[in-house]
Design a protein around this motif. Structure first.
Motif, mmCIF file in Angstrom:
data_model
loop_
_atom_site.group_PDB
_atom_site.id
_atom_site.type_symbol
_atom_site.label_atom_id
_atom_site.label_comp_id
_atom_site.label_asym_id
_atom_site.label_seq_id
_atom_site.Cartn_x
_atom_site.Cartn_y
_atom_site.Cartn_z
ATOM 1 N N ALA A 115 0.844 -1.192 0.000
ATOM 2 C CA ALA A 115 0.000 0.000 0.000
ATOM 3 C C ALA A 115 0.878 1.240 0.000
ATOM 4 N N ALA A 116 0.569 2.120 -0.914
ATOM 5 C CA ALA A 116 1.306 3.372 -1.001
ATOM 6 C C ALA A 116 0.749 4.345 0.019
ATOM 7 N N GLU A 117 1.410 5.446 0.133
ATOM 8 C CA GLU A 117 0.897 6.522 0.973
ATOM 9 C C GLU A 117 -0.460 6.939 0.410
ATOM 10 N N GLU A 118 -1.368 7.287 1.291
ATOM 11 C CA GLU A 118 -2.702 7.670 0.845
ATOM 12 C C GLU A 118 -2.622 8.913 -0.041
ATOM 13 N N VAL A 119 -3.058 8.759 -1.284
ATOM 14 C CA VAL A 119 -3.086 9.858 -2.237
ATOM 15 C C VAL A 119 -4.529 10.328 -2.412
ATOM 16 N N ILE A 120 -5.449 9.367 -2.388
ATOM 17 C CA ILE A 120 -6.870 9.658 -2.544
ATOM 18 C C ILE A 120 -7.538 9.249 -1.246
ATOM 19 N N SER A 121 -8.049 10.213 -0.541
ATOM 20 C CA SER A 121 -8.621 9.962 0.777
ATOM 21 C C SER A 121 -10.042 9.412 0.687
ATOM 22 N N ALA A 136 -23.473 5.502 -5.937
ATOM 23 C CA ALA A 136 -22.088 5.151 -5.598
ATOM 24 C C ALA A 136 -21.665 3.803 -6.178
ATOM 25 N N LYS A 137 -22.513 2.803 -6.074
ATOM 26 C CA LYS A 137 -22.132 1.469 -6.564
ATOM 27 C C LYS A 137 -21.869 1.508 -8.063
ATOM 28 N N MET A 138 -22.753 2.153 -8.816
ATOM 29 C CA MET A 138 -22.595 2.255 -10.265
ATOM 30 C C MET A 138 -21.310 3.030 -10.607
ATOM 31 N N ARG A 139 -21.048 4.100 -9.859
ATOM 32 C CA ARG A 139 -19.852 4.908 -10.111
ATOM 33 C C ARG A 139 -18.575 4.122 -9.773
ATOM 34 N N ARG A 140 -18.595 3.359 -8.665
ATOM 35 C CA ARG A 140 -17.418 2.549 -8.305
ATOM 36 C C ARG A 140 -17.168 1.471 -9.347
ATOM 37 N N LYS A 141 -18.239 0.883 -9.845
ATOM 38 C CA LYS A 141 -18.115 -0.167 -10.860
ATOM 39 C C LYS A 141 -17.415 0.393 -12.097
ATOM 40 N N ARG A 142 -17.858 1.564 -12.565
ATOM 41 C CA ARG A 142 -17.255 2.162 -13.766
ATOM 42 C C ARG A 142 -15.832 2.625 -13.493
ATOM 43 N N LEU A 143 -15.591 3.200 -12.321
ATOM 44 C CA LEU A 143 -14.240 3.638 -11.966
ATOM 45 C C LEU A 143 -13.285 2.446 -11.962
ATOM 46 N N GLY A 144 -13.729 1.322 -11.400
ATOM 47 C CA GLY A 144 -12.903 0.113 -11.381
ATOM 48 C C GLY A 144 -12.565 -0.369 -12.779
ATOM 49 N N GLU A 145 -13.536 -0.242 -13.705
ATOM 50 C CA GLU A 145 -13.286 -0.624 -15.100
ATOM 51 C C GLU A 145 -12.251 0.307 -15.728
ATOM 52 N N LYS A 159 -8.697 0.960 -0.433
ATOM 53 C CA LYS A 159 -7.503 0.113 -0.273
ATOM 54 C C LYS A 159 -6.862 -0.184 -1.631
ATOM 55 N N ARG A 160 -7.684 -0.515 -2.635
ATOM 56 C CA ARG A 160 -7.135 -0.835 -3.956
ATOM 57 C C ARG A 160 -6.466 0.367 -4.600
ATOM 58 N N LEU A 161 -7.020 1.540 -4.421
ATOM 59 C CA LEU A 161 -6.398 2.744 -4.983
ATOM 60 C C LEU A 161 -4.976 2.886 -4.454
ATOM 61 N N MET A 162 -4.789 2.563 -3.175
ATOM 62 C CA MET A 162 -3.445 2.638 -2.592
ATOM 63 C C MET A 162 -2.588 1.455 -3.048
ATOM 64 N N ILE A 166 -2.643 4.121 -7.545
ATOM 65 C CA ILE A 166 -3.361 5.007 -8.454
ATOM 66 C C ILE A 166 -3.051 6.446 -8.051
ATOM 67 N N THR A 167 -2.617 7.231 -9.008
ATOM 68 C CA THR A 167 -2.267 8.627 -8.721
ATOM 69 C C THR A 167 -3.533 9.486 -8.712
ATOM 70 N N LYS A 168 -3.404 10.647 -8.135
ATOM 71 C CA LYS A 168 -4.525 11.592 -8.122
ATOM 72 C C LYS A 168 -4.903 11.957 -9.559
#
Length: 186
Positions: A115-121, A136-145, A159-162, A166-168
């Motif tokens: 895990a990197a330092e938290e970039v996206i809080s 939120a669920k629909m938005r997270r699904k698309r963001l993950g894609e 957790k996955r962003l870290m 994933i950069t800001k």
């Protein structure tokens, strides 16, 4: 397309689908019956050839992915959106994806690191309506894609962003693309 890494899948139908799409070797977890012997084989293969975890985009598949990733760090992860891994009857699995979708997922495989330092809080996730919002669920699904990290609930997404570092900029670019697609965070 030849893949040097061993692809970890859940079962023989997944192996057949992967082999229709690419020239690769697989190891099967036999669904959620992941035992110590299989973990040890995956560890040895990760050291010698590298491993790509390619489990179904559902709860059992994510559970298997997490179990392997905890015990065998530095594996690559390939993700299919549920919409690309759905049968005509609504079942979810790698075996239902087209050869093109499987190739694309494997080409886009990424390595999860420490895990990197938290970039996206977590506050940013809330602010961009990825947590605690009716869409939120629909938005997270698309963001993950878009980020090629798969679907996750709010806490797992953070957790996955870290873990995928994933950069800001990558995060904001994906949000901008979502806005362009009409998935505004209103």
């Amino acid at each position: 397309m030849k893949i040097k890494e061993i692809i970890v899948v859940e079962g023989k139908d997944d192996t057949a689908a992967v082999k229709r799409a690419v020239d690769a070797d697989t190891i099967e977890t036999n669904g959620s019956a992941l035992d110590e012997e299989t973990i040890e084989r995956i560890k040895r293969l990760a050291d010698s050839r590298g491993v790509i975890i390619f489990t179904d985009p559902d709860y059992p598949g994510e559970k298997i992915r997490k179990q392997i990733a905890e015990r065998v760090p530095h594996c690559k992860h390939a993700f299919l959106p549920q919409t690309k891994a759905k049968s005509k009857t609504g079942r979810i699995g790698v075996e239902y994806a087209t050869a093109d979708e499987i190739r694309k997922a494997l080409e886009d495989a990424v390595t999860m690191g420490e895990a990197a330092e938290e970039v996206i809080s977590m506050e940013a996730l809330i602010e961009h309506h990825l947590v605690g919002h009716e869409n939120a669920k629909m938005r997270r699904k698309r963001l993950g894609e878009l980020l090629k990290i798969g679907y996750a609930n709010g806490k797992q997404l953070h957790k996955r962003l870290m873990m995928f570092r994933i950069t800001k900029e990558q995060f904001l670019e994906a949000l901008q693309q979502m806005d362009g697609e009409g998935l505004h965070d209103e």
